[in-house]
Design an enzyme around this catalytic site. Sequence first.
Site, PDB file in Angstrom:
ATOM      1  CG  HIS A  72     -35.381  82.769  33.503  1.00  0.00           C
ATOM      2  ND1 HIS A  72     -34.443  82.871  32.512  1.00  0.00           N
ATOM      3  CD2 HIS A  72     -36.507  82.277  32.922  1.00  0.00           C
ATOM      4  CE1 HIS A  72     -34.971  82.471  31.367  1.00  0.00           C
ATOM      5  NE2 HIS A  72     -36.216  82.110  31.585  1.00  0.00           N
ATOM      6  CE1 TYR A 201     -26.516  86.168  32.371  1.00  0.00           C
ATOM      7  CE2 TYR A 201     -25.204  87.954  31.458  1.00  0.00           C
ATOM      8  CZ  TYR A 201     -26.369  87.500  32.039  1.00  0.00           C
ATOM      9  OH  TYR A 201     -27.401  88.384  32.276  1.00  0.00           O
ATOM     10  N   PRO A 293     -24.136  96.144  29.615  1.00  0.00           N
ATOM     11  CG  PRO A 293     -24.629  95.340  27.470  1.00  0.00           C
ATOM     12  CD  PRO A 293     -23.772  96.331  28.191  1.00  0.00           C
ATOM     13  CE  LYS A 297     -28.193  94.105  38.958  1.00  0.00           C
ATOM     14  NZ  LYS A 297     -29.355  93.250  38.731  1.00  0.00           N
ATOM     15  CE1 TYR A 385     -27.828  88.518  35.578  1.00  0.00           C
ATOM     16  CE2 TYR A 385     -29.846  87.460  36.331  1.00  0.00           C
ATOM     17  CZ  TYR A 385     -29.025  87.901  35.305  1.00  0.00           C
ATOM     18  OH  TYR A 385     -29.420  87.737  33.995  1.00  0.00           O
TER      19      TYR A 385
HETATM   20  P1  RFL Z   1     -34.226 105.423  27.246  1.00  0.00           P
HETATM   21  O1  RFL Z   1     -34.863 104.113  27.140  1.00  0.00           O
HETATM   22  O2  RFL Z   1     -33.057 105.730  26.408  1.00  0.00           O
HETATM   23  O3  RFL Z   1     -35.369 106.484  26.950  1.00  0.00           O
HETATM   24  C1  RFL Z   1     -35.091 107.869  26.787  1.00  0.00           C
HETATM   25  C2  RFL Z   1     -36.166 108.481  25.914  1.00  0.00           C
HETATM   26  O4  RFL Z   1     -35.886 109.881  25.783  1.00  0.00           O
HETATM   27  C3  RFL Z   1     -36.069 110.265  24.416  1.00  0.00           C
HETATM   28  N1  RFL Z   1     -35.256 111.474  24.153  1.00  0.00           N
HETATM   29  C4  RFL Z   1     -35.763 112.721  24.070  1.00  0.00           C
HETATM   30  N2  RFL Z   1     -37.014 113.175  24.202  1.00  0.00           N
HETATM   31  C5  RFL Z   1     -37.205 114.512  24.047  1.00  0.00           C
HETATM   32  N3  RFL Z   1     -36.201 115.382  23.763  1.00  0.00           N
HETATM   33  C6  RFL Z   1     -34.937 114.967  23.630  1.00  0.00           C
HETATM   34  N4  RFL Z   1     -33.951 115.833  23.348  1.00  0.00           N
HETATM   35  C7  RFL Z   1     -34.667 113.567  23.789  1.00  0.00           C
HETATM   36  N5  RFL Z   1     -33.546 112.815  23.716  1.00  0.00           N
HETATM   37  C8  RFL Z   1     -33.917 111.548  23.948  1.00  0.00           C
HETATM   38  C9  RFL Z   1     -35.608 109.041  23.638  1.00  0.00           C
HETATM   39  O5  RFL Z   1     -36.154 109.036  22.320  1.00  0.00           O
HETATM   40  C10 RFL Z   1     -36.150 107.912  24.509  1.00  0.00           C
HETATM   41  O6  RFL Z   1     -37.467 107.537  24.129  1.00  0.00           O
HETATM   42  O7  RFL Z   1     -33.796 105.741  28.743  1.00  0.00           O
HETATM   43  P2  RFL Z   1     -34.468 105.269  30.149  1.00  0.00           P
HETATM   44  O8  RFL Z   1     -35.958 105.519  30.131  1.00  0.00           O
HETATM   45  O9  RFL Z   1     -33.670 105.907  31.206  1.00  0.00           O
HETATM   46  O10 RFL Z   1     -34.311 103.698  30.189  1.00  0.00           O
HETATM   47  C11 RFL Z   1     -33.032 103.104  30.279  1.00  0.00           C
HETATM   48  C12 RFL Z   1     -33.017 101.744  29.583  1.00  0.00           C
HETATM   49  O11 RFL Z   1     -33.536 101.908  28.272  1.00  0.00           O
HETATM   50  C13 RFL Z   1     -31.610 101.132  29.507  1.00  0.00           C
HETATM   51  O12 RFL Z   1     -30.936 101.326  30.722  1.00  0.00           O
HETATM   52  C14 RFL Z   1     -31.638  99.616  29.212  1.00  0.00           C
HETATM   53  O13 RFL Z   1     -32.159  99.368  27.930  1.00  0.00           O
HETATM   54  C15 RFL Z   1     -30.241  99.011  29.312  1.00  0.00           C
HETATM   55  N6  RFL Z   1     -30.186  97.583  28.957  1.00  0.00           N
HETATM   56  C16 RFL Z   1     -30.571  96.610  29.872  1.00  0.00           C
HETATM   57  N7  RFL Z   1     -31.048  96.966  31.082  1.00  0.00           N
HETATM   58  C17 RFL Z   1     -31.503  96.006  31.945  1.00  0.00           C
HETATM   59  O14 RFL Z   1     -31.940  96.359  33.056  1.00  0.00           O
HETATM   60  N8  RFL Z   1     -31.506  94.659  31.631  1.00  0.00           N
HETATM   61  C18 RFL Z   1     -31.053  94.217  30.426  1.00  0.00           C
HETATM   62  O15 RFL Z   1     -31.137  93.032  30.144  1.00  0.00           O
HETATM   63  C19 RFL Z   1     -30.522  95.211  29.501  1.00  0.00           C
HETATM   64  N9  RFL Z   1     -30.070  94.836  28.291  1.00  0.00           N
HETATM   65  C20 RFL Z   1     -29.746  97.185  27.691  1.00  0.00           C
HETATM   66  C21 RFL Z   1     -29.682  95.791  27.385  1.00  0.00           C
HETATM   67  C22 RFL Z   1     -29.377  98.144  26.726  1.00  0.00           C
HETATM   68  C23 RFL Z   1     -28.941  97.714  25.483  1.00  0.00           C
HETATM   69  N10 RFL Z   1     -28.610  98.716  24.530  1.00  0.00           N
HETATM   70  C24 RFL Z   1     -29.047  98.718  23.199  1.00  0.00           C
HETATM   71  C25 RFL Z   1     -27.995  99.952  24.973  1.00  0.00           C
HETATM   72  C26 RFL Z   1     -29.244  95.357  26.159  1.00  0.00           C
HETATM   73  C27 RFL Z   1     -28.853  96.317  25.207  1.00  0.00           C
HETATM   74  C28 RFL Z   1     -28.342  95.781  23.888  1.00  0.00           C
HETATM   75  C1  PHB Z   2     -31.237  90.556  26.889  1.00  0.00           C
HETATM   76  O1  PHB Z   2     -32.002  89.579  26.847  1.00  0.00           O
HETATM   77  O2  PHB Z   2     -31.305  91.482  26.058  1.00  0.00           O
HETATM   78  C2  PHB Z   2     -30.201  90.632  27.938  1.00  0.00           C
HETATM   79  C3  PHB Z   2     -30.206  89.687  28.963  1.00  0.00           C
HETATM   80  C4  PHB Z   2     -29.235  89.734  29.950  1.00  0.00           C
HETATM   81  C5  PHB Z   2     -28.263  90.711  29.902  1.00  0.00           C
HETATM   82  C6  PHB Z   2     -28.256  91.667  28.889  1.00  0.00           C
HETATM   83  C7  PHB Z   2     -29.223  91.613  27.886  1.00  0.00           C
HETATM   84  O3  PHB Z   2     -27.297  90.732  30.864  1.00  0.00           O
END
Ligand code: RFL
Ligand code: PHB
Length: 390
Positions: A72, A201, A293, A297, A385
Site C-alpha cells: 500500500h 482512518y 493500535p 506500530k 507511518y
Molecule cells: P505476543 O504476540 O503477545 O506474543 C507473546 C507470546 O507469549 C506467550 N506467553 C507465554 N509463554 C510462556 N509463558 C508465559 N507465561 C507466557 N505468557 C505469554 C503468549 O501466548 C504469546 O504467544 O507479543 P509479541 O511477540 O511481542 O508481538 C507483539 C504484537 O503481537 C503486537 O504488538 C501487535 O499485535 C499489536 N497490533 C498491531 N501492531 C502493528 O504493528 N500493526 C497493526 O496493524 C496492529 N494492529 C495490534 C493491532 C494489536 C491488536 N490487539 C488485539 C492488541 C490490532 C489489534 C486489535
Molecule cells: C488492522 O488491519 O488490524 C490494522 C490496521 C491498521 C491499524 C491497526 C490495525 O492502525
Amino acid sequence: MRTQVAIIGSGPSGLLLGQLLHDAGIDTVILERKSRDYVLARIRAGVLEQGTVGLLDKVGAGSRLHAEGLPHDGFDLLFGGQRHRIALDRLTGGRHVTIYGQTEMTRDLMDLRAAQGGKTVFEAGDVALHDFDGASPYVTFRTGGVTQRLDCDFIAGCDGYHGVSRASVSESALTILERVYPFGWLGILADVPPVSHELIYARSGRGFALCSMRSGTRSRYYVQCGQDERVDDWTDARFWDELRRRLDPETAEALVTGPSIEKSIAPLRSFVAEPIRFGRLFLAGDAAHIVPPTGAKGLNLAASDVHYLSEAMIEHFIEGSPAGLDGYSAKALARIWKAERFSWWLTSLMHQFPENGPFAQRMQQAELDYLVSSDHAMAALAENYVGLPY
Ligand code: RFL
Ligand code: PHB
C-alpha cells in the site's frame, strides 16, 4: 536441557528472534504457554513496515508475504465528511507498507522453525525464570505433567504484555510509564471485499473508525467503543450500522457487509517499561511496551527490538563483545519512544475523548485541516507511518 538463548513466547518477537539467532548458528528453545493452534487463531496486526518485511526476507520467511501481501502506498484520513489521501510513496521518497496479517506471518515463521528443526515447547505451563541476575540463569516449566529445567546463557522475554518475564523483575528495578485511554476498539473480521483498496482512518462525531483488510476478499473493520463495553452486546447488524454512520455517505453506501468471523474488543494503552535489560534477561516486543493500535506500530516495534537484540547477542557469541548487550536497552528504547509518541499523537487526533469539550474538538479539526494542507506536516505523518530507520 541446555540452550544458548531461552526464548519465552512464540509470538512474532520470539519467533523472529529465534530465526535471526538460528541463522547466526546460535541455539534457542522457545517456551510457549498456549498451543500452536491457539496462537495461530489470534487476529491482530495487519500493517508491516518495510523494515519488518526486510527482516522476514533476511530469515527466508518472506516468500508467501510477497506473493499474497498487499503493498500500500497510501491511506486516507476521513474527517469532516471528506476523505484526504496521504500519499506515502510521494511523501517518503518511494516507501510503502505491506498489508499481511500477523497470523500469517506467525504461521510462516512457525513453519520455517519447524522445517529447520528448531525446538519449541507448546503448552509449557508454570514457566518461571531463575537467577538472571547471576551468571547461570535457567527456566523451569511443566510439560506433560513433568517439571523440566532449561539452562541457558540468556533469557529473552518475548511473552507479551501479560507474560511472566517482566513480572519476574523486582518492582524496584522497573520504571513503568503508562497512559490508559478511556475507550477501546471493537474489531470484526468478515469475508467481504474491502470498502476501499487502501485503509481509511476516520474521525467522526460518533467516534473513530478504521477500514482495513487482510486481502481482496477479507476485511477488518474497527470502531471506537466505550471502555466497559461487552462484545456480546454488539450484533453484526449493530456493528455495521455504527460503522456506516462514522463514514462519509459515499463510502457508507459502498460498504459491503456480511457475517463476522471474529469479533473482539481491545483496550487502548500506551505503556513502556524501563529499562528492558536485567542482567541476563532481555525484554522485547509487547513484554516491554504497548502502543495503541492507531499507528500500526506494535508488531513493527517487536521486529525492531529483536533486530537490535539479535545483533547484540551475535556480537556476544561470535565476537565475544558485551558492547551490544550493554547498549540494547538504550538503543531499543530510543526507537520505542518515537513510536510511542507517534501512536499517542495519532490516537489523540482521531478519537473522541469523553473529557473533550468544544475547544478540544476545534483543536482536533484545526490540526487535521492543517495536516492535509501542508506537505511538510503530511510528510512527518508519512515517514512515521512507513517506519523510522533502525
Ligand atoms: P505476543 O504476540 O503477545 O506474543 C507473546 C507470546 O507469549 C506467550 N506467553 C507465554 N509463554 C510462556 N509463558 C508465559 N507465561 C507466557 N505468557 C505469554 C503468549 O501466548 C504469546 O504467544 O507479543 P509479541 O511477540 O511481542 O508481538 C507483539 C504484537 O503481537 C503486537 O504488538 C501487535 O499485535 C499489536 N497490533 C498491531 N501492531 C502493528 O504493528 N500493526 C497493526 O496493524 C496492529 N494492529 C495490534 C493491532 C494489536 C491488536 N490487539 C488485539 C492488541 C490490532 C489489534 C486489535
Ligand atoms: C488492522 O488491519 O488490524 C490494522 C490496521 C491498521 C491499524 C491497526 C490495525 O492502525
